[in-house]
Scaffold this motif. Structure first.
Motif, PDB file in Angstrom:
ATOM      1  N   ARG A  22       0.799  -1.208   0.000  1.00 39.73           N
ATOM      2  CA  ARG A  22       0.000   0.000   0.000  1.00 39.73           C
ATOM      3  C   ARG A  22       0.841   1.272   0.000  1.00 39.73           C
ATOM      4  O   ARG A  22       1.917   1.311   0.606  1.00 39.73           O
ATOM      5  CB  ARG A  22      -0.928   0.000   1.221  1.00 39.73           C
ATOM      6  N   CYS A  23       0.295   2.272  -0.670  1.00 43.35           N
ATOM      7  CA  CYS A  23       0.928   3.580  -0.699  1.00 43.35           C
ATOM      8  C   CYS A  23      -0.165   4.633  -0.772  1.00 43.35           C
ATOM      9  O   CYS A  23      -1.041   4.565  -1.636  1.00 43.35           O
ATOM     10  CB  CYS A  23       1.853   3.717  -1.906  1.00 43.35           C
ATOM     11  N   ASN A  24      -0.098   5.595   0.134  1.00 45.39           N
ATOM     12  CA  ASN A  24      -1.019   6.728   0.107  1.00 45.39           C
ATOM     13  C   ASN A  24      -0.212   8.014   0.120  1.00 45.39           C
ATOM     14  O   ASN A  24       0.872   8.066   0.693  1.00 45.39           O
ATOM     15  CB  ASN A  24      -1.960   6.707   1.315  1.00 45.39           C
ATOM     16  N   TYR A  25      -0.753   9.027  -0.508  1.00 44.16           N
ATOM     17  CA  TYR A  25      -0.046  10.298  -0.543  1.00 44.16           C
ATOM     18  C   TYR A  25      -1.011  11.414  -0.159  1.00 44.16           C
ATOM     19  O   TYR A  25      -2.228  11.286  -0.302  1.00 44.16           O
ATOM     20  CB  TYR A  25       0.541  10.551  -1.939  1.00 44.16           C
ATOM     21  N   SER A  26      -0.442  12.495   0.305  1.00 44.82           N
ATOM     22  CA  SER A  26      -1.268  13.656   0.657  1.00 44.82           C
ATOM     23  C   SER A  26      -0.743  14.859  -0.115  1.00 44.82           C
ATOM     24  O   SER A  26       0.146  15.572   0.355  1.00 44.82           O
ATOM     25  CB  SER A  26      -1.222  13.926   2.160  1.00 44.82           C
ATOM     26  N   TYR A  27      -1.249  14.997  -1.316  1.00 45.64           N
ATOM     27  CA  TYR A  27      -0.943  16.147  -2.146  1.00 45.64           C
ATOM     28  C   TYR A  27      -2.264  16.676  -2.669  1.00 45.64           C
ATOM     29  O   TYR A  27      -3.210  15.924  -2.830  1.00 45.64           O
ATOM     30  CB  TYR A  27      -0.032  15.758  -3.318  1.00 45.64           C
ATOM     31  N   GLY A  28      -2.298  17.956  -2.988  1.00 41.26           N
ATOM     32  CA  GLY A  28      -3.567  18.559  -3.383  1.00 41.26           C
ATOM     33  C   GLY A  28      -4.154  17.972  -4.647  1.00 41.26           C
ATOM     34  O   GLY A  28      -5.340  17.765  -4.757  1.00 41.26           O
ATOM     35  N   ALA A  29      -3.331  17.687  -5.608  1.00 38.91           N
ATOM     36  CA  ALA A  29      -3.799  17.131  -6.873  1.00 38.91           C
ATOM     37  C   ALA A  29      -2.885  15.970  -7.243  1.00 38.91           C
ATOM     38  O   ALA A  29      -1.920  15.687  -6.548  1.00 38.91           O
ATOM     39  CB  ALA A  29      -3.782  18.197  -7.959  1.00 38.91           C
ATOM     40  N   THR A  30      -3.209  15.307  -8.298  1.00 37.94           N
ATOM     41  CA  THR A  30      -2.478  14.095  -8.642  1.00 37.94           C
ATOM     42  C   THR A  30      -1.019  14.402  -8.953  1.00 37.94           C
ATOM     43  O   THR A  30      -0.719  15.154  -9.862  1.00 37.94           O
ATOM     44  CB  THR A  30      -3.116  13.416  -9.861  1.00 37.94           C
ATOM     45  N   PRO A  31      -0.135  13.799  -8.177  1.00 38.90           N
ATOM     46  CA  PRO A  31       1.282  13.942  -8.493  1.00 38.90           C
ATOM     47  C   PRO A  31       1.721  12.841  -9.456  1.00 38.90           C
ATOM     48  O   PRO A  31       0.907  12.023  -9.877  1.00 38.90           O
ATOM     49  CB  PRO A  31       1.936  13.742  -7.122  1.00 38.90           C
ATOM     50  N   TYR A  32       2.966  12.832  -9.789  1.00 40.93           N
ATOM     51  CA  TYR A  32       3.553  11.725 -10.529  1.00 40.93           C
ATOM     52  C   TYR A  32       3.952  10.669  -9.513  1.00 40.93           C
ATOM     53  O   TYR A  32       4.521  10.980  -8.469  1.00 40.93           O
ATOM     54  CB  TYR A  32       4.760  12.202 -11.331  1.00 40.93           C
ATOM     55  N   LEU A  33       3.695   9.416  -9.821  1.00 42.35           N
ATOM     56  CA  LEU A  33       3.829   8.350  -8.831  1.00 42.35           C
ATOM     57  C   LEU A  33       4.767   7.261  -9.331  1.00 42.35           C
ATOM     58  O   LEU A  33       4.730   6.898 -10.512  1.00 42.35           O
ATOM     59  CB  LEU A  33       2.451   7.751  -8.544  1.00 42.35           C
ATOM     60  N   PHE A  34       5.565   6.741  -8.416  1.00 37.67           N
ATOM     61  CA  PHE A  34       6.571   5.756  -8.770  1.00 37.67           C
ATOM     62  C   PHE A  34       6.631   4.663  -7.697  1.00 37.67           C
ATOM     63  O   PHE A  34       6.360   4.901  -6.529  1.00 37.67           O
ATOM     64  CB  PHE A  34       7.971   6.395  -8.828  1.00 37.67           C
ATOM     65  N   TRP A  35       7.040   3.496  -8.145  1.00 35.10           N
ATOM     66  CA  TRP A  35       7.473   2.441  -7.238  1.00 35.10           C
ATOM     67  C   TRP A  35       8.897   2.030  -7.612  1.00 35.10           C
ATOM     68  O   TRP A  35       9.194   1.773  -8.794  1.00 35.10           O
ATOM     69  CB  TRP A  35       6.559   1.214  -7.312  1.00 35.10           C
ATOM     70  N   TYR A  36       9.748   1.995  -6.588  1.00 32.35           N
ATOM     71  CA  TYR A  36      11.123   1.526  -6.755  1.00 32.35           C
ATOM     72  C   TYR A  36      11.324   0.307  -5.855  1.00 32.35           C
ATOM     73  O   TYR A  36      10.686   0.183  -4.809  1.00 32.35           O
ATOM     74  CB  TYR A  36      12.122   2.601  -6.328  1.00 32.35           C
ATOM     75  N   VAL A  37      12.266  -0.534  -6.244  1.00 34.12           N
ATOM     76  CA  VAL A  37      12.615  -1.691  -5.430  1.00 34.12           C
ATOM     77  C   VAL A  37      14.116  -1.635  -5.129  1.00 34.12           C
ATOM     78  O   VAL A  37      14.922  -1.231  -5.977  1.00 34.12           O
ATOM     79  CB  VAL A  37      12.248  -3.016  -6.137  1.00 34.12           C
ATOM     80  N   GLN A  38      14.445  -2.020  -3.910  1.00 35.58           N
ATOM     81  CA  GLN A  38      15.846  -2.057  -3.484  1.00 35.58           C
ATOM     82  C   GLN A  38      16.152  -3.437  -2.932  1.00 35.58           C
ATOM     83  O   GLN A  38      15.678  -3.789  -1.843  1.00 35.58           O
ATOM     84  CB  GLN A  38      16.110  -0.984  -2.420  1.00 35.58           C
ATOM     85  N   SER A  39      16.924  -4.205  -3.669  1.00 36.16           N
ATOM     86  CA  SER A  39      17.383  -5.498  -3.174  1.00 36.16           C
ATOM     87  C   SER A  39      18.569  -5.272  -2.246  1.00 36.16           C
ATOM     88  O   SER A  39      19.236  -4.242  -2.344  1.00 36.16           O
ATOM     89  CB  SER A  39      17.769  -6.404  -4.336  1.00 36.16           C
ATOM     90  N   PRO A  40      18.823  -6.210  -1.346  1.00 37.97           N
ATOM     91  CA  PRO A  40      19.913  -6.029  -0.383  1.00 37.97           C
ATOM     92  C   PRO A  40      21.224  -5.665  -1.061  1.00 37.97           C
ATOM     93  O   PRO A  40      21.666  -6.335  -1.985  1.00 37.97           O
ATOM     94  CB  PRO A  40      19.991  -7.404   0.302  1.00 37.97           C
ATOM     95  N   GLY A  41      21.825  -4.569  -0.608  1.00 35.70           N
ATOM     96  CA  GLY A  41      23.100  -4.137  -1.150  1.00 35.70           C
ATOM     97  C   GLY A  41      23.034  -3.516  -2.521  1.00 35.70           C
ATOM     98  O   GLY A  41      24.067  -3.189  -3.101  1.00 35.70           O
ATOM     99  N   GLN A  42      21.828  -3.319  -3.008  1.00 38.16           N
ATOM    100  CA  GLN A  42      21.670  -2.771  -4.363  1.00 38.16           C
ATOM    101  C   GLN A  42      21.089  -1.356  -4.320  1.00 38.16           C
ATOM    102  O   GLN A  42      20.666  -0.873  -3.272  1.00 38.16           O
ATOM    103  CB  GLN A  42      20.744  -3.678  -5.189  1.00 38.16           C
ATOM    104  N   GLY A  43      21.071  -0.730  -5.479  1.00 38.15           N
ATOM    105  CA  GLY A  43      20.470   0.590  -5.587  1.00 38.15           C
ATOM    106  C   GLY A  43      18.970   0.511  -5.771  1.00 38.15           C
ATOM    107  O   GLY A  43      18.350  -0.539  -5.572  1.00 38.15           O
ATOM    108  N   LEU A  44      18.381   1.608  -6.152  1.00 32.58           N
ATOM    109  CA  LEU A  44      16.940   1.700  -6.350  1.00 32.58           C
ATOM    110  C   LEU A  44      16.614   1.468  -7.816  1.00 32.58           C
ATOM    111  O   LEU A  44      17.069   2.199  -8.689  1.00 32.58           O
ATOM    112  CB  LEU A  44      16.450   3.089  -5.928  1.00 32.58           C
ATOM    113  N   GLN A  45      15.810   0.447  -8.054  1.00 35.09           N
ATOM    114  CA  GLN A  45      15.420   0.124  -9.421  1.00 35.09           C
ATOM    115  C   GLN A  45      13.968   0.503  -9.642  1.00 35.09           C
ATOM    116  O   GLN A  45      13.098   0.160  -8.833  1.00 35.09           O
ATOM    117  CB  GLN A  45      15.619  -1.370  -9.681  1.00 35.09           C
ATOM    118  N   LEU A  46      13.697   1.194 -10.719  1.00 39.78           N
ATOM    119  CA  LEU A  46      12.328   1.590 -11.038  1.00 39.78           C
ATOM    120  C   LEU A  46      11.518   0.370 -11.447  1.00 39.78           C
ATOM    121  O   LEU A  46      11.904  -0.385 -12.337  1.00 39.78           O
ATOM    122  CB  LEU A  46      12.330   2.610 -12.169  1.00 39.78           C
ATOM    123  N   LEU A  47      10.369   0.198 -10.783  1.00 38.95           N
ATOM    124  CA  LEU A  47       9.446  -0.872 -11.141  1.00 38.95           C
ATOM    125  C   LEU A  47       8.398  -0.381 -12.135  1.00 38.95           C
ATOM    126  O   LEU A  47       8.104  -1.048 -13.121  1.00 38.95           O
ATOM    127  CB  LEU A  47       8.717  -1.395  -9.907  1.00 38.95           C
TER     128      LEU A  47
END
Lengths: 114, 113
Positions: A22-47
């Motif tokens: 789950r992910c919820n945000y509190s912004y006035g209007a629709t922002p741009y939305l992302f999901w990233y994944v971070q495996s152990p010892g790794q960087g952030l990968q865009l899903l």
């Protein structure tokens, strides 16, 4: 204040089971939305990402997310989890009016049990 | 597939020393960023950089920090007089446009002793 909330710090699912983060945000209007994944010892990968249009977006590794304006949510789903999906997942929001930066949720650690 | 690279992967330093973290953004990207993640905490924005100048910075990014694009490929974060609380994973990111996906490097784990 603008914020991104991932209410689940840890989630454990069995391999082959479905997953929803789950992910919820509190912004006035629709922002741009992302999901990233971070495996152990790794960087952030865009899903996946949502900018506009179809509210159900498909990403890599079999993930999808659904934007629901009425609930200010952008939940990540996968129909059948694999052991390699064990990682930390971050929801992030970009709203140009609030600066050229991503604002991240606290992350959800996914554990997959066999 | 092009990717953001960062060096070193790990850095250990003594309190009070200066460190330079290096990043090579994706070659056709114009916007560059630094974020950090203190262990157990959220990923936090530090600074964004465009057209050879800082376009935005967070309140974390005080005079102790500086960024530079010394040549056409590298993007560096300098931390002067490091403190224990600077220990964190530092991520570099780049994007082609301002309103566009940011691609992250693997991070540099900094430990200040």
């Amino acid at each position: 204040a603008q914020s991104v909330t991932q209410p689940d710090i840890h989630i454990t699912v069995s391999e082959g089971a479905s997953l929803e983060l789950r992910c919820n945000y509190s912004y006035g209007a629709t922002p741009y939305l992302f999901w990233y994944v971070q495996s152990p010892g790794q960087g952030l990968q865009l899903l996946l990402k949502y900018f506009s249009g179809d509210t159900l977006v498909q990403g890599i590794k079999g993930f999808e997310a659904e934007f629901k304006r009425s609930q200010s949510s952008f939940n990540l789903r996968k129909p059948s989890v694999h052991w390699s999906d064990a990682a930390e997942y971050f929801c992030a929001v970009y709203k140009p009016e609030y600066g050229n930066k991503l604002v991240f949720g606290a992350g959800t650690i996914l554990r997959v049990k066999s | 597939e092009p990717e953001v690279t960062q060096t070193p992967s790990h850095q250990v330093t003594q309190m009070g020393q200066e460190v330079i973290l290096r990043c090579v953004p994706i070659s056709n990207h114009l916007y560059f960023y630094w974020y950090r993640q203190i262990l157990g905490q959220k990923v936090e924005f530090l600074v964004s950089f465009y057209n050879n100048e800082i376009s935005e910075k967070s309140e974390i990014f005080d005079d102790q920090f500086s960024v530079e694009r010394p040549d056409g490929s590298n993007f560096t974060l300098k931390i002067r007089s490091t403190k224990l609380e600077d220990s964190a994973m530092y991520f570099c990111a780049s994007s082609e446009l301002e309103v566009e996906t940011q691609y992250f490097g693997p991070g540099t784990r900094l430990l200040v002793l």
